[in-house]
Design a protein around this motif. Structure first.
Motif, PDB file in Angstrom:
ATOM      1  N   GLN A   1     -37.860   1.557  52.768  1.00 15.99           N
ATOM      2  CA  GLN A   1     -38.962   2.337  53.248  1.00 15.99           C
ATOM      3  C   GLN A   1     -39.428   3.397  52.196  1.00 15.99           C
ATOM      4  O   GLN A   1     -38.370   3.948  51.494  1.00 15.99           O
ATOM      5  N   ALA A   2     -40.571   3.602  51.979  1.00 10.74           N
ATOM      6  CA  ALA A   2     -41.151   4.633  51.075  1.00 10.74           C
ATOM      7  C   ALA A   2     -40.896   5.850  51.650  1.00 10.74           C
ATOM      8  O   ALA A   2     -41.100   6.155  52.723  1.00 10.74           O
ATOM      9  N   ARG A   3     -40.729   7.033  50.999  1.00 10.57           N
ATOM     10  CA  ARG A   3     -40.625   8.146  51.392  1.00 10.57           C
ATOM     11  C   ARG A   3     -40.819   9.246  50.414  1.00 10.57           C
ATOM     12  O   ARG A   3     -40.671   8.953  48.950  1.00 10.57           O
ATOM     13  N   GLY A   4     -41.079  10.522  50.752  1.00  9.43           N
ATOM     14  CA  GLY A   4     -41.656  11.401  49.891  1.00  9.43           C
ATOM     15  C   GLY A   4     -40.138  12.436  49.776  1.00  9.43           C
ATOM     16  O   GLY A   4     -39.265  12.089  50.275  1.00  9.43           O
TER      17      GLY A   4
ATOM     18  N   CYS B   1     -32.100  17.534  62.514  1.00  4.95           N
ATOM     19  CA  CYS B   1     -31.070  17.978  61.915  1.00  4.95           C
ATOM     20  C   CYS B   1     -31.258  18.037  60.383  1.00  4.95           C
ATOM     21  O   CYS B   1     -31.787  16.912  59.567  1.00  4.95           O
ATOM     22  N   ALA B   2     -30.961  18.953  59.515  1.00  7.47           N
ATOM     23  CA  ALA B   2     -31.253  19.132  58.084  1.00  7.47           C
ATOM     24  C   ALA B   2     -30.474  17.990  57.374  1.00  7.47           C
ATOM     25  O   ALA B   2     -31.194  17.784  56.161  1.00  7.47           O
ATOM     26  N   TYR B   3     -29.298  17.703  57.595  1.00  4.01           N
ATOM     27  CA  TYR B   3     -28.707  16.682  56.833  1.00  4.01           C
ATOM     28  C   TYR B   3     -29.397  15.279  57.189  1.00  4.01           C
ATOM     29  O   TYR B   3     -29.870  14.357  56.020  1.00  4.01           O
ATOM     30  N   SER B   4     -29.896  15.013  58.398  1.00  2.87           N
ATOM     31  CA  SER B   4     -30.583  13.802  58.624  1.00  2.87           C
ATOM     32  C   SER B   4     -31.918  13.764  57.891  1.00  2.87           C
ATOM     33  O   SER B   4     -32.397  12.860  57.168  1.00  2.87           O
ATOM     34  N   ARG B   5     -32.541  14.934  57.928  1.00  6.35           N
ATOM     35  CA  ARG B   5     -34.047  14.855  57.261  1.00  6.35           C
ATOM     36  C   ARG B   5     -33.601  15.009  55.624  1.00  6.35           C
ATOM     37  O   ARG B   5     -34.380  14.136  55.025  1.00  6.35           O
ATOM     38  N   MET B   6     -32.497  15.455  55.065  1.00 10.08           N
ATOM     39  CA  MET B   6     -32.360  15.283  53.678  1.00 10.08           C
ATOM     40  C   MET B   6     -32.064  13.857  53.298  1.00 10.08           C
ATOM     41  O   MET B   6     -32.580  13.275  52.320  1.00 10.08           O
ATOM     42  N   LEU B   7     -31.505  12.864  54.265  1.00  9.62           N
ATOM     43  CA  LEU B   7     -31.118  11.624  53.972  1.00  9.62           C
ATOM     44  C   LEU B   7     -32.297  10.620  54.268  1.00  9.62           C
ATOM     45  O   LEU B   7     -32.728  10.003  53.467  1.00  9.62           O
ATOM     46  N   LYS B   8     -33.342  11.162  55.186  1.00 13.18           N
ATOM     47  CA  LYS B   8     -34.529  10.469  55.585  1.00 13.18           C
ATOM     48  C   LYS B   8     -35.505  10.882  54.427  1.00 13.18           C
ATOM     49  O   LYS B   8     -36.414   9.948  54.037  1.00 13.18           O
ATOM     50  N   HIS B   9     -35.856  12.071  54.233  1.00 14.80           N
ATOM     51  CA  HIS B   9     -36.900  12.588  53.353  1.00 14.80           C
ATOM     52  C   HIS B   9     -36.582  12.902  52.065  1.00 14.80           C
ATOM     53  O   HIS B   9     -37.635  12.990  51.138  1.00 14.80           O
ATOM     54  N   GLY B  10     -35.452  13.095  51.775  1.00 11.27           N
ATOM     55  CA  GLY B  10     -34.834  13.512  50.404  1.00 11.27           C
ATOM     56  C   GLY B  10     -34.800  14.847  50.223  1.00 11.27           C
ATOM     57  O   GLY B  10     -35.325  15.625  51.130  1.00 11.27           O
ATOM     58  N   ALA B  11     -34.327  15.551  49.238  1.00 18.08           N
ATOM     59  CA  ALA B  11     -34.261  16.880  48.995  1.00 18.08           C
ATOM     60  C   ALA B  11     -34.706  17.249  47.928  1.00 18.08           C
ATOM     61  O   ALA B  11     -34.504  16.478  46.871  1.00 18.08           O
ATOM     62  N   ASN B  12     -35.475  18.523  47.576  1.00 20.49           N
ATOM     63  CA  ASN B  12     -35.759  18.834  46.289  1.00 20.49           C
ATOM     64  C   ASN B  12     -34.539  19.348  45.650  1.00 20.49           C
ATOM     65  O   ASN B  12     -33.974  20.421  45.905  1.00 20.49           O
TER      66      ASN B  12
END
Length: 177
Positions: A31-34, A160-171
């Motif tokens: 899956q592509a993600r930003g 969830c911030a952890y789920s978002r980090m894994l799904k969307h990446g983190a800066n």
């Protein structure tokens, strides 16, 4: 390293991938993600690691400082006489996901469905499938106990911030001191 899929139990008919919940047979499709960026911050945590490799100590600062002895697990050649980053990651993920689960249940006027819930993440450390990537990668499987509502669990995963980090990446920015 890039994040890998996080699987849910008891949602046995679905698995999350990098972008959305899909059927299990589609879970291997990349899956592509930003990258998720922040417009502000409401809290920040500061930690320091010292020692040798994955062994030594970590310390967090803030309202309730915490210091832990760290050690590489025996199974991968360490002494195993301390904590490891995967344990800490799993504990943080469990706490964040439980808070998100209970908040989403409350917002959906279903507070009772998550009051006694427990969240059990399994964090797997292993080698990436991609032969061009050296080092290790993580896979996370989350089991939600005590909440049978798929809509609440899905909403919690999206919040969830952890789920978002894994799904969307983190800066992530790395600098020298």
């Amino acid at each position: 390293m890039r994040p890998t899929a996080a699987a849910f139990r008891p949602l046995t008919h679905r698995i999350t991938t990098g972008a959305a919940i899909t059927h299990v047979h589609n879970s291997s499709v990349p899956q592509a993600r930003g990258i998720l960026t922040l417009k502000d911050h409401v809290y920040f945590a500061k930690a320091t690691a010292r020692g040798r490799g994955r062994s030594g100590a970590v310390k967090s600062n803030g309202d309730c400082p915490l210091e832990l002895k760290m050690a590489t697990p025996k199974i991968i050649g360490g002494t195993g006489d301390g904590h490891n980053p995967e344990q800490l990651f799993g504990m943080g993920y469990a706490s964040c996901f439980l808070g998100s689960l209970q908040l989403m249940a409350s917002r959906m006027d279903k507070k009772h469905v998550a009051e006694d819930a427990k969240v059990h993440p399994n964090v797997f450390l292993g080698h990436p499938d991609d032969p061009t990537l050296e080092g290790f990668g993580l896979r996370v499987e989350i089991t939600v106990e005590g909440c049978e509502d798929d809509d609440v669990i899905t909403a919690a995963h999206e919040y969830c911030a952890y789920s978002r980090m894994l799904k969307h990446g983190a800066n992530v920015r790395v600098t020298k001191a």
